[in-house]
Design an enzyme around this catalytic site. Structure first.
Site, PDB file in Angstrom:
ATOM      1  N   GLU A 196       0.815  -1.216   0.000  1.00 51.08           N
ATOM      2  CA  GLU A 196       0.000   0.000   0.000  1.00 51.08           C
ATOM      3  C   GLU A 196       0.851   1.270   0.000  1.00 51.08           C
ATOM      4  OE1 GLU A 196      -2.607   0.515   3.387  1.00 51.08           O
ATOM      5  OE2 GLU A 196      -3.637   2.149   2.382  1.00 51.08           O
TER       6      GLU A 196
ATOM      7  N   ASP B 128      -0.498  -5.270   3.053  1.00 49.82           N
ATOM      8  CA  ASP B 128      -0.977  -4.099   3.797  1.00 49.82           C
ATOM      9  C   ASP B 128      -0.205  -4.089   5.118  1.00 49.82           C
ATOM     10  OD1 ASP B 128      -2.272  -2.069   5.088  1.00 49.82           O
ATOM     11  OD2 ASP B 128      -4.254  -2.609   4.306  1.00 49.82           O
TER      12      ASP B 128
ATOM     13  N   ILE C 253      -0.110  -2.084   7.747  1.00 50.42           N
ATOM     14  CA  ILE C 253      -1.041  -1.988   8.894  1.00 50.42           C
ATOM     15  C   ILE C 253      -2.429  -1.829   8.292  1.00 50.42           C
ATOM     16  CG2 ILE C 253      -1.801  -0.742  10.956  1.00 50.42           C
ATOM     17  CD1 ILE C 253       0.944   0.452  11.278  1.00 50.42           C
ATOM     18  N   ASP C 254      -3.293  -2.785   8.499  1.00 52.47           N
ATOM     19  CA  ASP C 254      -4.685  -2.604   8.097  1.00 52.47           C
ATOM     20  C   ASP C 254      -5.454  -2.235   9.362  1.00 52.47           C
ATOM     21  OD1 ASP C 254      -6.797  -2.627   6.102  1.00 52.47           O
ATOM     22  OD2 ASP C 254      -7.615  -4.257   7.311  1.00 52.47           O
TER      23      ASP C 254
ATOM     24  N   THR D  26      -5.153   1.477  10.297  1.00 54.72           N
ATOM     25  CA  THR D  26      -4.258   2.553  10.771  1.00 54.72           C
ATOM     26  C   THR D  26      -4.978   3.511  11.723  1.00 54.72           C
ATOM     27  OG1 THR D  26      -2.910   2.403   8.787  1.00 54.72           O
ATOM     28  CG2 THR D  26      -2.782   4.464   9.986  1.00 54.72           C
TER      29      THR D  26
ATOM     30  N   ASP E 271      -6.094  -4.982   1.015  1.00 50.45           N
ATOM     31  CA  ASP E 271      -7.033  -5.177   2.132  1.00 50.45           C
ATOM     32  C   ASP E 271      -7.603  -6.595   2.118  1.00 50.45           C
ATOM     33  OD1 ASP E 271      -7.058  -2.358   2.915  1.00 50.45           O
ATOM     34  OD2 ASP E 271      -8.261  -2.009   1.124  1.00 50.45           O
TER      35      ASP E 271
HETATM   36  C1  IPD Z   1      -8.751   0.577   5.903  1.00 53.51           C
HETATM   37  C2  IPD Z   1      -9.389  -0.431   6.821  1.00 53.51           C
HETATM   38  C3  IPD Z   1     -10.824  -0.034   7.125  1.00 53.51           C
HETATM   39  C4  IPD Z   1     -11.642   0.133   5.874  1.00 53.51           C
HETATM   40  C5  IPD Z   1     -10.970   1.101   4.930  1.00 53.51           C
HETATM   41  C6  IPD Z   1      -9.536   0.651   4.641  1.00 53.51           C
HETATM   42  P1  IPD Z   1      -6.114   1.046   6.214  1.00 53.51           P
HETATM   43  O1  IPD Z   1      -7.408   0.242   5.613  1.00 53.51           O
HETATM   44  O2  IPD Z   1      -9.382  -1.711   6.258  1.00 53.51           O
HETATM   45  O3  IPD Z   1     -11.470  -1.013   7.891  1.00 53.51           O
HETATM   46  O4  IPD Z   1     -12.920   0.587   6.208  1.00 53.51           O
HETATM   47  O5  IPD Z   1     -11.725   1.139   3.753  1.00 53.51           O
HETATM   48  O6  IPD Z   1      -8.924   1.585   3.776  1.00 53.51           O
HETATM   49  O7  IPD Z   1      -6.152   2.412   5.602  1.00 53.51           O
HETATM   50  O8  IPD Z   1      -6.244   1.077   7.673  1.00 53.51           O
HETATM   51  O9  IPD Z   1      -4.994   0.226   5.702  1.00 53.51           O
HETATM   52 CA    CA Z   2      -6.038  -1.410   4.457  1.00 51.84          CA
HETATM   53 CA    CA Z   3      -2.819   0.132   5.502  1.00 48.23          CA
END
Ligand code: IPD
Ligand code: CA
Ligand code: CA
Length: 285
Positions: A78, A105, A107-108, A110, A233
């Site tokens: 990402e 990813d 950190i999913d 963040t 994701d």
């Molecule tokens: C997000 C998370 C979140 C989702 C967002 C994503 P990130 O990823 O998965 O749950 O609702 O659409 O973008 O930005 O924390 O890697």
């Molecule tokens: Ca994510």
């Molecule tokens: Ca992320």
């Protein structure tokens, strides 16, 4: 004696998984030390789209480790891609035909990491010619590692996972997210939320799509949908759900592939009802 060459496929596949686990564990441990302790918070596509130096550091660590083991593999993370759906789609497109592609990813969740809300993960997938063959989602705070290998099942804490048994939407616990893209994705997702809330047992929104997918795989959620996600994701989580006996499609019910941005994942039993409800609410795409 069997040479590495002769036994390449098996040795190769095993070591892919070992490297994926090792990367997720190392990155997760490091992220944990940075909780409540990050230094720099920036925004990307919108004020809700956050990134810290910890996201970038985690990706750097994972990429370095992967490329040390597999220097000729391709890497899509990402933080190496410009923000926004067009750039993500283009970056994926340019690598989709590569033989081995790691999709990460770092950190999913963040936003959760930034606020200290304990629901974020590292997500690592390996695709072979566009098909996910290894998926790892690691929750460092619970020290839970979800792992799937194509055709070999999915595991958490070394125990085989299977999806939940609920067979009606009305008995289902379903999750969604609130996308950072306020133009297209959020309004569509809100339509789905409005339509589904009265039809399901309840709705959760933890803030990590990858962990929601892992929870569907583990039978802790009956289903999950969200509009406007990216390959990183979903790639690992898609294999977790499929290898646990569940179903993953786009929100219109078409089969999952790496380019899917609007996802519906479930235990399989409620999948038809979930997709129908989203389609009827004009919340599918
Ligand atoms: C997000 C998370 C979140 C989702 C967002 C994503 P990130 O990823 O998965 O749950 O609702 O659409 O973008 O930005 O924390 O890697
Ligand atoms: Ca994510
Ligand atoms: Ca992320």
């Amino acid at each position: 004696m069997v040479s590495d060459q002769q036994d390449g496929a098996i040795i190769g596949r095993k070591s892919f998984t070992a490297v994926a686990i090792n990367c997720a564990a190392k990155a997760g441990e490091w992220i944990k030390t940075k909780l409540g302790n990050y230094e720099k918070l920036d925004t990307k596509m919108s004020a809700q789209d956050l990134v810290t130096e910890v996201d970038k550091g985690s990706e750097k660590l994972i990429k370095r480790l992967i490329l040390t083991h597999f220097p000729d593999h391709s890497f899509l993370g990402e933080e190496g891609v410009e923000p926004g759906p067009e750039a993500s789609a283009k970056a994926l497109e340019s690598k989709l035909q590569d033989e081995y592609l790691w999709i990460v990813d770092p950190i999913d969740g963040t936003t959760n990491f930034v606020h200290g809300f304990p629901f974020f993960v590292v997500s690592i997938a390996l695709a072979y010619r566009g098909e996910v063959i290894v998926g790892v989602v690691y929750d460092p705070l619970k020290d839970e590692l979800f792992l799937a290998e194509k055709g070999k099942g999915a595991y958490v804490h070394g125990k085989r996972m299977s999806v939940s048994p609920e067979d009606t939407l009305g008995s289902g616990l379903v999750a969604t997210g609130f996308p950072a893209d306020q133009q297209y994705a959020l309004p569509l997702n809100m339509k789905g939320l409005q339509a589904l809330a009265p039809q399901v047992r309840n709705i959760r929104s933890g803030g990590s799509a990858a962990l929601h997918m892992a929870y569907v795989a583990a039978g802790r959620l009956s289903g999950f949908w969200e509009i406007g996600l990216n390959s990183w994701d979903l790639a690992a989580g898609s294999l977790l759900v499929q290898e646990s006996g569940g179903q993953v499609t786009d929100t219109s019910g078409r089969p999952y592939h790496l380019g899917v941005r609007n996802v519906a994942a479930s235990n399989g039993h409620i999948h038809g009802e979930l997709v129908d409800a989203l389609t009827k609410a004009e919340a599918a795409e």
